[in-house]
Design an enzyme around this catalytic site. Structure first.
Site, PDB file in Angstrom:
ATOM      1  N   GLU A 185     -10.539  -8.164   4.788  1.00 59.27           N
ATOM      2  CA  GLU A 185      -9.843  -8.166   6.076  1.00 59.27           C
ATOM      3  C   GLU A 185     -10.603  -8.801   7.242  1.00 59.27           C
ATOM      4  O   GLU A 185      -9.990  -9.465   8.080  1.00 59.27           O
ATOM      5  CB  GLU A 185      -9.476  -6.730   6.460  1.00 59.27           C
ATOM      6  N   ARG A 194      -7.353   3.069  13.570  1.00 57.52           N
ATOM      7  CA  ARG A 194      -8.234   1.898  13.485  1.00 57.52           C
ATOM      8  C   ARG A 194      -8.162   1.064  14.764  1.00 57.52           C
ATOM      9  O   ARG A 194      -9.164   0.498  15.208  1.00 57.52           O
ATOM     10  CB  ARG A 194      -7.926   1.063  12.242  1.00 57.52           C
ATOM     11  N   GLU A 199       0.850  -1.197   0.000  1.00 57.03           N
ATOM     12  CA  GLU A 199       0.000   0.000   0.000  1.00 57.03           C
ATOM     13  C   GLU A 199       0.885   1.246   0.000  1.00 57.03           C
ATOM     14  O   GLU A 199       0.706   2.141  -0.803  1.00 57.03           O
ATOM     15  CB  GLU A 199      -0.940   0.013   1.223  1.00 57.03           C
TER      16      GLU A 199
HETATM   17  N1  MTE Z   1      -6.230 -11.638  -0.923  1.00 57.80           N
HETATM   18  C1  MTE Z   1      -5.185 -12.042  -1.688  1.00 57.80           C
HETATM   19  N2  MTE Z   1      -5.265 -13.212  -2.329  1.00 57.80           N
HETATM   20  N3  MTE Z   1      -4.059 -11.292  -1.806  1.00 57.80           N
HETATM   21  C2  MTE Z   1      -3.925 -10.098  -1.137  1.00 57.80           C
HETATM   22  O1  MTE Z   1      -2.894  -9.426  -1.266  1.00 57.80           O
HETATM   23  N4  MTE Z   1      -4.961  -8.475   0.419  1.00 57.80           N
HETATM   24  C3  MTE Z   1      -5.916  -8.309   1.497  1.00 57.80           C
HETATM   25  C4  MTE Z   1      -7.303  -8.767   1.060  1.00 57.80           C
HETATM   26  N5  MTE Z   1      -7.236 -10.067   0.461  1.00 57.80           N
HETATM   27  C5  MTE Z   1      -5.004  -9.651  -0.309  1.00 57.80           C
HETATM   28  C6  MTE Z   1      -6.163 -10.460  -0.260  1.00 57.80           C
HETATM   29  C7  MTE Z   1      -6.025  -6.945   1.985  1.00 57.80           C
HETATM   30  S1  MTE Z   1      -4.913  -6.406   3.124  1.00 57.80           S
HETATM   31  C8  MTE Z   1      -7.025  -6.119   1.587  1.00 57.80           C
HETATM   32  S2  MTE Z   1      -7.191  -4.578   2.235  1.00 57.80           S
HETATM   33  C9  MTE Z   1      -7.997  -6.517   0.566  1.00 57.80           C
HETATM   34  O2  MTE Z   1      -7.777  -7.835   0.096  1.00 57.80           O
HETATM   35  C10 MTE Z   1      -7.910  -5.536  -0.578  1.00 57.80           C
HETATM   36  O3  MTE Z   1      -8.702  -5.882  -1.654  1.00 57.80           O
HETATM   37  P1  MTE Z   1     -10.279  -5.583  -1.708  1.00 57.80           P
HETATM   38  O4  MTE Z   1     -10.464  -4.232  -1.112  1.00 57.80           O
HETATM   39  O5  MTE Z   1     -10.564  -5.629  -3.140  1.00 57.80           O
HETATM   40  O6  MTE Z   1     -10.933  -6.644  -0.907  1.00 57.80           O
HETATM   41  N1  HPA Z   2      -7.287   0.815   5.931  1.00 56.79           N
HETATM   42  C1  HPA Z   2      -6.324   0.483   5.063  1.00 56.79           C
HETATM   43  N2  HPA Z   2      -5.515   1.336   4.520  1.00 56.79           N
HETATM   44  C2  HPA Z   2      -5.657   2.618   4.855  1.00 56.79           C
HETATM   45  C3  HPA Z   2      -6.643   3.035   5.751  1.00 56.79           C
HETATM   46  C4  HPA Z   2      -7.502   2.076   6.317  1.00 56.79           C
HETATM   47  O1  HPA Z   2      -8.388   2.372   7.117  1.00 56.79           O
HETATM   48  N3  HPA Z   2      -6.533   4.349   5.893  1.00 56.79           N
HETATM   49  C5  HPA Z   2      -5.492   4.725   5.109  1.00 56.79           C
HETATM   50  N4  HPA Z   2      -4.968   3.675   4.479  1.00 56.79           N
HETATM   51 MO1  MOS Z   3      -5.162  -3.929   3.356  1.00 61.70          MO
HETATM   52  S1  MOS Z   3      -3.977  -3.872   5.005  1.00 61.70           S
HETATM   53  O1  MOS Z   3      -5.989  -2.466   3.859  1.00 61.70           O
HETATM   54  O2  MOS Z   3      -4.052  -3.434   2.158  1.00 61.70           O
END
Ligand code: MTE
Ligand code: HPA
Ligand code: MOS
Length: 760
Positions: A715, A313, A235
């Site tokens: 998450e 958070r 990120e």
């Molecule tokens: N799933 C896979 N296979 N690979 C990833 O890197 N990242 C996770 C989750 N699931 C991830 C994953 C994280 S930290 C987040 S915030 C969300 O996917 C981000 O994607 P989304 O917002 O589309 O769910």
């Molecule tokens: N979640 C994940 N990434 C972020 C957030 C959050 O709440 N705020 C800023 N970056």
């Molecule tokens: Mo997920 S830790 O918000 O990339």
């Protein structure tokens, strides 16, 4: 359509391409002619000054070798996103092991590595700080402490029938994404920089490249194809590597690739924040939680990175899925000399859930009231107001808890565990349930926005561009379904493009589980626009009213009946009549707000609810343990793709179990990471995960706050893994009734210490 070609993310799960090796990560891309490989030279210790870099031996190795340092950066030597405390290349002083002090380029990777090893780095070491509480004592905080309070905490403790207090440690966690940090940068005719980056945040990379090269955003294009995982680790922290590649490309005019080796990635990049916390909890005689107080010492690492948002958070999730009469929680962002800790699935939430669950375990031990009685009694319910002012809305904690308890036959399960423990001399079993209410939205309100650009081509095929980055979580597949559904198309017509800042600008990271919520909605609005134009045109052409017309299964319908026009005909006729077949959609989550001055607001669009149960068994001679079974009830809304969501629940749960039980980061006192290989850093693998796992997914009611009734998924299920810690603890305490300890991960070593009468 040519069957050998197949649509990139349409008719078959992309996991098939991942498994077959067809997916191209950055290091798999065809290498452009003249490519240079970049290798970073890391700092010599955790903290020092009077840095000097002597590249003469490296340069003498081969005339093709180039070495760059901070002095070569044409723009600002700064990539910090929240605070300007993160130089791209260390200049004069360094603050953690692995900080980049020089960049070596060469036409082949082995040569670049040999040259990098010859770069002589010297300077004067300074004593490092690695412990959060030590940094706190020295007053080294990134920001002043942040406190959220509600109700009268002192009165709660005065009135308490029982109270417990204690210390909670939770360790960091390494992302171990399949694809290490990587980027490929090209200088285009000396006037533009194009970067292909394994990043969750193309705009963050664009910002960093613009800043460090001193060129406008408009001269930088950043693309992210398919990431081999991010989990939060890309990120903020993909930016470093992308900027280094861009720097090399700008300075040499040649394409430059950087791709970290696993060990480099483990040593040089940030991880989940370790926390050390103190809590106090007050119970009434019937188990009602009257008050909860906590101080969270966040080990923020050497630079700010995303630490303030992560701490925020933690404070929001301090009370977990529980209603607590009075709350006072304070967080401290402690600067240490470890690589900057960063986003990791859950983003400060898991740390908070572990502390409140520890407090309940301690309160149960102190009062003799079974934990599940305290838990059930205090679950959040509809209309409860959380300590920061948000009302629990469409609250489902009681429903998921009761379904889980019923499906597991919990009272009988408890009785069978007690019987098992009475009948066995050398093994003990334990169980624990963790309820979850996880807030969805970026905690920074501004970030809750997304754009999409949808093109309909004249053959009827459709391409969606969004800000969402595919990293294995299935967001492309979900967006594809949204587009199909919004336009009324039969499968096979839609593809989702690689993410690019040229197609969608000013993007937010794909993070906070909001990828499909935000980008799906933006794509939906773009489709609505195109559909409205097409139907208005068709109404004129067919002498109908637009309201009578609709598209379903790729057919144009009038009053629900076929018109004789299919989608292809509609598109072709519209193009002939000069109708714009492209549209930009934009979405900003409505109704969320927060005022940090008074620490009150409603920062989340909604919550995801669920509960996870783990049953564990400990071998008392070896202190080894295994998960016997697990059960999850998850309230996920109307899923955009059930198979993907099941995978997300399983994966997040495994990652949560890994954090709770196995994954231990060890640092030397000098700040050196000792667990810098996958043989010393233990991950949950197939044999560890080999137990019956039951997942009940509640799709009803649909969620009114996200696209097509869905809910974010990425998450929240990680939190169920925390039940693993307490299930093992429960089993240990069936053998030895010492006070519980809260020091995650629950390694076998700690279990053994406890069983032999020590304090882990
Ligand atoms: N799933 C896979 N296979 N690979 C990833 O890197 N990242 C996770 C989750 N699931 C991830 C994953 C994280 S930290 C987040 S915030 C969300 O996917 C981000 O994607 P989304 O917002 O589309 O769910
Ligand atoms: N979640 C994940 N990434 C972020 C957030 C959050 O709440 N705020 C800023 N970056
Ligand atoms: Mo997920 S830790 O918000 O990339």
């Amino acid at each position: 359509m040519n069957p050998a070609f197949g649509f990139p993310n349409g008719d078959r799960p992309e996991s098939l391409r991942n498994l077959s090796g067809a997916t191209q990560y950055v290091d798999d891309l065809t290498e452009p002619a003249g490519l240079l490989h970049a290798v970073p030279v890391p700092s010599p210790s955790a903290r020092g000054h009077r840095l000097s870099v002597d590249a003469s031996a490296a340069l003498a190795l081969d005339p093709s070798v180039r070495v760059f340092t901070a002095a070569d950066i044409p723009g600002e030597n700064q990539i910090g996103s929240v605070l300007p405390d993160e130089p791209l290349i260390a200049d004069g002083e360094w603050t953690f092991i692995g900080e980049v002090v020089a960049l070596v380029l060469a036409p082949d990777r082995a040569l670049a590595r040999r040259a990098a090893a010859l770069v002589r780095v010297s300077g004067q070491d300074l004593p490092p700080v690695t412990d959060a509480r030590e940094a706190f004592r020295k007053g080294d905080l990134l920001f002043p402490p942040r406190t959220i309070r509600s109700g009268d905490v002192e009165a709660a403790f005065r009135d308490a029938a029982f109270m417990a207090e204690g210390r909670v440690e939770s360790g960091g966690q390494e992302h171990v994404y399949l694809e290490t940090q990587a980027a490929l940068a090209t200088s285009e005719e000396g006037s533009r920089i194009r970067v292909v980056s394994s990043t969750q945040s193309p705009t963050a990379v664009q910002r960093g490249v613009s800043r460090t090269l001193g060129i406008p955003y408009g001269a930088v294009t950043v693309e992210a194809g398919r990431l081999g995982g991010g989990f939060g680790g890309k990120e903020d922290q993909a930016t470093t590597w992308a900027c280094l590649a861009a720097l090399g490309a700008a300075l040499t005019g040649k394409p430059v690739k950087i791709s970290l080796r696993r060990r480099e990635d483990l040593r040089l990049t940030g991880k989940r924040h370790p926390y050390s916390s103190d809590f106090r909890i007050a119970l009434a005689a019937d188990g009602t939680i009257l008050g909860f107080q906590a101080d969270y010492y966040q080990n923020s690492g050497a630079c700010c990175d995303l630490s303030p948002a992560i701490l925020g958070r933690t404070l929001f999730h301090a009370t977990g899925a529980y209603r607590v009469g009075a709350v006072r929680v304070t967080g401290y962002m402690c600067r240490t000399n470890l690589p900057p800790f960063t986003a990791f699935r859950g983003f400060g939430g898991p740390q908070a859930f572990f502390v409140i669950e520890s407090a309940i375990a301690a309160a149960s031990a102190a009062s003799g009231i079974p934990a599940e009685v305290i838990q059930r009694k205090n679950l959040l319910s509809e209309g409860d107001v959380l300590h920061y002012g948000q009302r629990a809305d469409q609250c489902r904690t009681g429903i998921v808890w009761d379904l889980l308890v019923k499906a597991a036959g919990y009272p009988a399960l408890r009785a069978s565990i007690e019987k098992f423990n009475a009948e066995n001399r050398l093994v003990r079993r334990g169980a624990w349930i963790v309820p979850v209410a996880f807030g969805i939205s970026f905690t920074r309100i501004m970030m809750n926005q997304a754009g999409a650009l949808v093109h309909v081509y004249q053959d009827g095929s459709v391409v969606a561009n969004t800000a969402a980055v595919e990293m294995g979580q299935g967001v492309n597949r979900k967006i594809l379904r949204v587009v199909e559904r919004s336009l009324g198309l039969a499968p096979g017509l839609v593809t989702v493009e690689r993410t690019s800042t040229a197609a969608v600008a000013n993007t937010q990271p794909t993070a906070a589980s909001t990828g499909s919520d935000l980008n799906g909605m933006a794509a939906f609005f773009a489709c609505q626009e195109i559909k409205a134009r097409l139907l208005a045109f068709a109404a004129g052409a067919l002498g109908a009213k637009a309201e009578e017309l609709g598209i379903s299964d790729s057919l144009l319908l009038r009053g629900g009946k076929p018109t004789g026009w299919d989608w292809k005909r509609l598109v072709a006729e519209a193009l002939e009549a000069r109708v714009d077949l492209s549209a930009h959609g934009y979405y900003a989550t409505p109704g969320i707000f927060y005022d940090e001055a008074v620490e009150r607001g409603s920062p989340f669009a909604y919550h995801v609810y669920g509960a996870g149960l783990v049953v564990a068994e400990v071998d008392l001679l070896r202190a080894s343990y295994r998960v016997v079974s697990a059960r999850i009830v998850h309230d996920g809304g109307a899923s955009l793709d059930p198979l993907t969501d099941r995978g997300q629940i399983e994966g997040a749960f495994a990652q949560g179990l890994g954090w709770s039980l196995l994954e231990e980061l060890r640092y030397g006192e000098d700040g050196n990471l000792l667990t810098d290989t996958l043989s010393t850093y233990k991950l949950p693998d197939g044999s560890f995960m080999d137990f019956p796992l039951d997942i009940e997914y509640l799709s009803d009611p649909p969620n009114p706050h996200a696209i097509h009734g869905s809910k974010a998924i990425g998450e929240p299920p990680l939190m169920y893994g925390i039940a693993g810690y307490f299930a093992v603890l429960d089993a240990l305490r069936a053998a030895r009734k010492d006070a519980p300890f809260f020091d995650l991960p629950m390694t076998q070593e700690k279990a053994l210490t406890y069983l032999t009468g020590g304090r882990p």
